[in-house]
Every structure is written in structure tokens, then in C-alpha cells.
Design an enzyme around this catalytic site. Structure first.
Site, PDB file in Angstrom:
ATOM      1  N   ASP A 118     -15.195  -4.954  10.191  1.00  0.00           N
ATOM      2  CA  ASP A 118     -14.164  -5.989  10.134  1.00  0.00           C
ATOM      3  C   ASP A 118     -14.177  -6.912  11.339  1.00  0.00           C
ATOM      4  O   ASP A 118     -13.620  -8.011  11.279  1.00  0.00           O
ATOM      5  CB  ASP A 118     -12.777  -5.348  10.012  1.00  0.00           C
ATOM      6  CG  ASP A 118     -12.453  -4.915   8.590  1.00  0.00           C
ATOM      7  OD1 ASP A 118     -13.263  -5.206   7.690  1.00  0.00           O
ATOM      8  OD2 ASP A 118     -11.400  -4.289   8.378  1.00  0.00           O
ATOM      9  N   ARG A 149       0.858  -1.185   0.000  1.00  0.00           N
ATOM     10  CA  ARG A 149       0.000   0.000   0.000  1.00  0.00           C
ATOM     11  C   ARG A 149       0.890   1.229   0.000  1.00  0.00           C
ATOM     12  O   ARG A 149       1.723   1.386   0.901  1.00  0.00           O
ATOM     13  CB  ARG A 149      -0.921   0.006   1.223  1.00  0.00           C
ATOM     14  CG  ARG A 149      -1.885  -1.157   1.270  1.00  0.00           C
ATOM     15  CD  ARG A 149      -2.854  -1.041   2.441  1.00  0.00           C
ATOM     16  NE  ARG A 149      -2.167  -0.945   3.715  1.00  0.00           N
ATOM     17  CZ  ARG A 149      -2.137   0.127   4.496  1.00  0.00           C
ATOM     18  NH1 ARG A 149      -2.774   1.224   4.138  1.00  0.00           N
ATOM     19  NH2 ARG A 149      -1.490   0.115   5.638  1.00  0.00           N
TER      20      ARG A 149
END
Length: 341
Positions: free
Chosen positions: A210, A94
Site C-alpha cells: 500500500d 467493515r
């Protein structure tokens, strides 16, 4: 990647900006108190309370566990090891570049200025990149084979040289983007699939996001599904008239959300296979489908497929939650009538 605007304008936002927007809006309410550095150690499901690591006990009418992929409350609600991560075989770098870093190159300048997501595909790898923060930043996720045993975390440091090696020979634009990355600013994230949980709720405690359905990045639904969870919870908890109704409201939340979120969650694995075909007949057939999709055919990339977009974006989480709530209330009323009769 053109965006289908049938269901409105899609929004791409930096995660930190989303967090800050939610915090700012919440703090405008007179009944909201924000406690920082207040990590939860244990939860008491009977008294609907939590004990912080400093020993402070916090009591409430309802507890919402939004504590992420490594949720502490999930293990207490379901038992330790309730969510076993299954490695997909992929990891992701990322990186975030600034507009200032890119605008001296005409090809890169266009990428950061145009409101589009760009996808590059190749054997066992793909990239997705798009501008955020009003085109001041350019977010890039580079998915590749997981060979280094990195942990399932957003903050593990990666190697720039390995990233260079992973995409050697790719589109020169990809090489330009990677060359701009400082050596010490590469983050690597192990991508794991999480099987569906038995339940998301217990008494007046519920998990969202999540904590109960970690998403793979292949269909870009992590934050989106968490927002749907919050929308469903918000409308349900706003409709009840007594805290005694909270457990039933949480049942409606789970019933309206669980199957849908888990369907989206598991769909990521299928998209991964399609995006990462090795060169050969399957890859050539997929690419032919891409060309046909420009004329209205189905798209092999589920994120761009019209039918998938209808499923993802044409959903009204609040409406679904309230319809489920009405059904549960009617069923409860009928049971009470039968018992009293």
C-alpha cells in the site's frame, strides 16, 4: 461466487492472522530482529539508514518501506503529497461476526460454514462476505455512498443506524447480518483511488504494498499484490552476491512489478461502476451477463471473470522478477563491454 481453481486453491485469511504468520516465520530465522514501537521519522537515502522517533539511527544494506497507505517514507522518497487520494464517492463498513453469533439461524449458519464468498449488488452499493479463521469468523464489507466525510483510514468508527438505513429493503439475510452487529463495532473506511507514482525506488530503498500502490477493494487484491511484491523482492535479493548490486536489483523489482500492480490498482474503478448500476437497462444487461457467465461467458464482475482471474492468478511474480533481472544484467554487461572496448 464459485472459485476458479485452475490456478490452485484460493486462500482467504484474516489480516491479523497473515501478519502473525509472517512474523512467526521471520522470527524463526537467526538473523532477524523484531523491534516494536520503533516508528521511523526520517530516512537517509545516501547512507541507507533511518532515524527513529526516539533518535536511534538504524543502518542497513537495503530499506523496504512497507509502511502502508500513509507511508512516511513515500513522501520523503518522492516529496510531500506525492500520492494524492482521489475520493471514489464510496465508503465501506467493515464488520466481523463470530460463528457462535450466526449458527442459531439456519441461513446464517450456512454462510459461515460453506467455503464461499457471497456478493449482494444494488444501486450504488454492494456487499461481499466470507468466512475466515477456519470458519470461526465471518467477514463482511458493505460498500455504500460516502456521505459523511470519513477519513481514509481502517479505524474510523461508523454508525450502526446509518448502516441499517443504507441497506433498508435489501435481502432479509443482509438485514439479519446487520442486526447482529454491536452498536460500537462498526468501522467505516473512505475509499480513495491513488494515481500511479513516478517511481517506487531510490538507491537502496524500495516501497512495497500500500505504500506504493494502495488497492481499492473491488477486485480483492490489496494483500495479494503486496505478497507478489515481497516474492519479487525476496528472490531478487537472494540472488545477488554483493550489496553493490542492490540498486540494480531494486530496479528489476520495480520494472517487473510496477506496471502490473498499477493495472490491477486502476481496474478497481471500472469494477465499481459495474457493481453499482442503478436499476434500469444497464443493470438488466449486466444481470443477463451474470446469467450467461454461468455457461462460460465473460463475467461483468471482474473478480469473477475468467480472463481477469487468469491475469490475477496465473502470474508468477518470482519468474517475472528473475527474467527482468537477467535482462538488466545483460544490458549492464553490454554497456560495460562497450565502455571497455
Amino acid at each position: 461466487m464459485p472459485v476458479n481453481k485452475t490456478y490452485g486453491q484460493q486462500v482467504v485469511i484474516h489480516r491479523a492472522d497473515l501478519h502473525n504468520a509472517l512474523i512467526e516465520k521471520a522470527l524463526e530465522l537467526p538473523n532477524v530482529e523484531l523491534r516494536v514501537n520503533s516508528h521511523v521519522a526520517t530516512v537517509d537515502f545516501e547512507s541507507t539508514s533511518v532515524v527513529l522517533v526516539n533518535g536511534t539511527v538504524v543502518r542497513a544494506d537495503v530499506i523496504v518501506a512497507a509502511d502502508g497507505i500513509k507511508s512516511i517514507i513515500r513522501d520523503q522518497l518522492l516529496g510531500e503529497g506525492a500520492s494524492q487520494a482521489i475520493p471514489t464517492g464510496d465508503a465501506a463498513y467493515r464488520i466481523m461476526l463470530t460463528k457462535a453469533e450466526m449458527e442459531s439461524d439456519p441461513e446464517l449458519k450456512r454462510l459461515v460454514e460453506v467455503p464461499e464468498a457471497t456478493r449482494w449488488l444494488g444501486p450504488e452499493r454492494h456487499l461481499i462476505a466470507y468466512p475466515v479463521r477456519n470458519h470461526e469468523l465471518f467477514n463482511i464489507v458493505l460498500v455504500h455512498p460516502d456521505r459523511h466525510g470519513v477519513e481514509e483510514s481502517w479505524t474510523t468508527r461508523g454508525s450502526k443506524q446509518r448502516m441499517v438505513d443504507d441497506y433498508a429493503g435489501w435481502d432479509p439475510i443482509v438485514t439479519k447480518l446487520i442486526n447482529l452487529v454491536p452498536d460500537d463495532e462498526v468501522l467505516e473506511w473512505k475509499l480513495c483511488l491513488h494515481p500511479p507514482l513516478k517511481t517506487w525506488i531510490r538507491g537502496s530503498v524500495a516501497m512495497i504494498g500500500d505504500a506504493c500502490h494502495p488497492m481499492l477493494p473491488y477486485v480483492a487484491q490489496g494483500a495479494a499484490q503486496a505478497v507478489e511484491d515481497a516474492a519479487a523482492l525476496g528472490v531478487l535479493l537472494s540472488d545477488i552476491t554483493s550489496k553493490t548490486e542492490i540498486p540494480l536489483a531494486l530496479q528489476a523489482y520495480e520494472k517487473s512489478r510496477k506496471e502490473r500492480a498499477e493495472t490491477v490498482q486502476q481496474s478497481g474503478s471500472t469494477n465499481r461502476i459495474t457493481l453499482h448500476f442503478p436499476d434500469g437497462p444497464e443493470q438488466e444487461a449486466r444481470d443477463e451477463q451474470f446469467r450467461a457467465s454461468l455457461k462460460g461467458g465473460s463475467n461483468p464482475d471482474k473478480w469473477s471473470d475468467r480472463q481477469t482471474q487468469e491475469f490475477l492468478w496465473g502470474w508468477d511474480a518470482e519468474k517475472a522478477a528473475m527474467e527482468t533481472w537477467e535482462v538488466l544484467c545483460m544490458a549492464l554487461a553490454l554497456r560495460l563491454h562497450i565502455c571497455q572496448g
